[in-house]
Scaffold this motif. Structure first.
Motif, PDB file in Angstrom:
ATOM      1  N   ALA A 111       3.576  -4.727  -6.821  1.00  0.00           N
ATOM      2  CA  ALA A 111       4.348  -4.721  -5.577  1.00  0.00           C
ATOM      3  C   ALA A 111       5.259  -5.940  -5.468  1.00  0.00           C
ATOM      4  N   LYS A 112       4.733  -7.119  -5.755  1.00  0.00           N
ATOM      5  CA  LYS A 112       5.531  -8.340  -5.619  1.00  0.00           C
ATOM      6  C   LYS A 112       6.751  -8.286  -6.533  1.00  0.00           C
ATOM      7  N   TRP A 113       6.558  -7.895  -7.792  1.00  0.00           N
ATOM      8  CA  TRP A 113       7.660  -7.783  -8.737  1.00  0.00           C
ATOM      9  C   TRP A 113       8.667  -6.731  -8.276  1.00  0.00           C
TER      10      TRP A 113
ATOM     11  N   GLN B 196       0.831  -1.209   0.000  1.00  0.00           N
ATOM     12  CA  GLN B 196       0.000   0.000   0.000  1.00  0.00           C
ATOM     13  C   GLN B 196       0.863   1.255   0.000  1.00  0.00           C
ATOM     14  N   LEU B 197       1.928   1.236   0.787  1.00  0.00           N
ATOM     15  CA  LEU B 197       2.831   2.384   0.841  1.00  0.00           C
ATOM     16  C   LEU B 197       3.433   2.657  -0.539  1.00  0.00           C
ATOM     17  N   LEU B 198       3.922   1.610  -1.205  1.00  0.00           N
ATOM     18  CA  LEU B 198       4.524   1.778  -2.526  1.00  0.00           C
ATOM     19  C   LEU B 198       3.523   2.355  -3.520  1.00  0.00           C
ATOM     20  N   LYS B 199       2.280   1.898  -3.446  1.00  0.00           N
ATOM     21  CA  LYS B 199       1.255   2.396  -4.367  1.00  0.00           C
ATOM     22  C   LYS B 199       0.868   3.833  -4.031  1.00  0.00           C
ATOM     23  N   GLU B 200       0.620   4.129  -2.766  1.00  0.00           N
ATOM     24  CA  GLU B 200       0.196   5.470  -2.371  1.00  0.00           C
ATOM     25  C   GLU B 200       1.262   6.520  -2.654  1.00  0.00           C
ATOM     26  N   GLU B 201       2.525   6.124  -2.623  1.00  0.00           N
ATOM     27  CA  GLU B 201       3.616   7.067  -2.896  1.00  0.00           C
ATOM     28  C   GLU B 201       4.001   7.085  -4.377  1.00  0.00           C
ATOM     29  N   ALA B 202       3.202   6.406  -5.220  1.00  0.00           N
ATOM     30  CA  ALA B 202       3.388   6.369  -6.674  1.00  0.00           C
ATOM     31  C   ALA B 202       4.746   5.781  -7.080  1.00  0.00           C
ATOM     32  N   ILE B 203       5.274   4.890  -6.249  1.00  0.00           N
ATOM     33  CA  ILE B 203       6.512   4.185  -6.593  1.00  0.00           C
ATOM     34  C   ILE B 203       6.158   3.073  -7.582  1.00  0.00           C
ATOM     35  N   ILE B 204       4.966   2.508  -7.406  1.00  0.00           N
ATOM     36  CA  ILE B 204       4.402   1.554  -8.365  1.00  0.00           C
ATOM     37  C   ILE B 204       3.029   2.081  -8.756  1.00  0.00           C
ATOM     38  N   SER B 205       2.504   1.641  -9.911  1.00  0.00           N
ATOM     39  CA  SER B 205       1.216   2.174 -10.363  1.00  0.00           C
ATOM     40  C   SER B 205       0.028   1.317  -9.953  1.00  0.00           C
TER      41      SER B 205
END
Length: 80
Positions: A34-36, A20-29
């Protein structure tokens, strides 16, 4: 290359997951990335490597994403 970001992340509930953190910070779309992303990048949670997208991040934890930034998790305070 840009400057490394240091950012405070305020959470409403008891925790947020690493994915969730990665998505919310736009690190992933998307959450599916996330797993990749975590298999390909050495992300540290509290100075320890972690590649679990479901890793729960609590108030006081910090996450380092290489070439992106350092994120500090804090519980959002209720306004009185």
């Amino acid at each position: 290359m840009g400057e490394i970001v240091k950012k405070e992340i305020l959470i409403d509930g008891p925790y947020i997951t690493l994915g969730q953190l990665l998505k919310e910070e736009a690190i992933i779309s998307s959450g599916g990335q996330a797993k990749w992303f975590l298999k390909e990048n050495a992300v540290n949670v509290n100075d320890e490597p972690d590649d679990r997208r479901g890793r729960k991040l609590y108030d006081g934890d910090h996450v380092e994403v290489p070439d992106v930034g350092l994120f500090f998790i804090h519980l959002k305070q209720e306004s009185e």
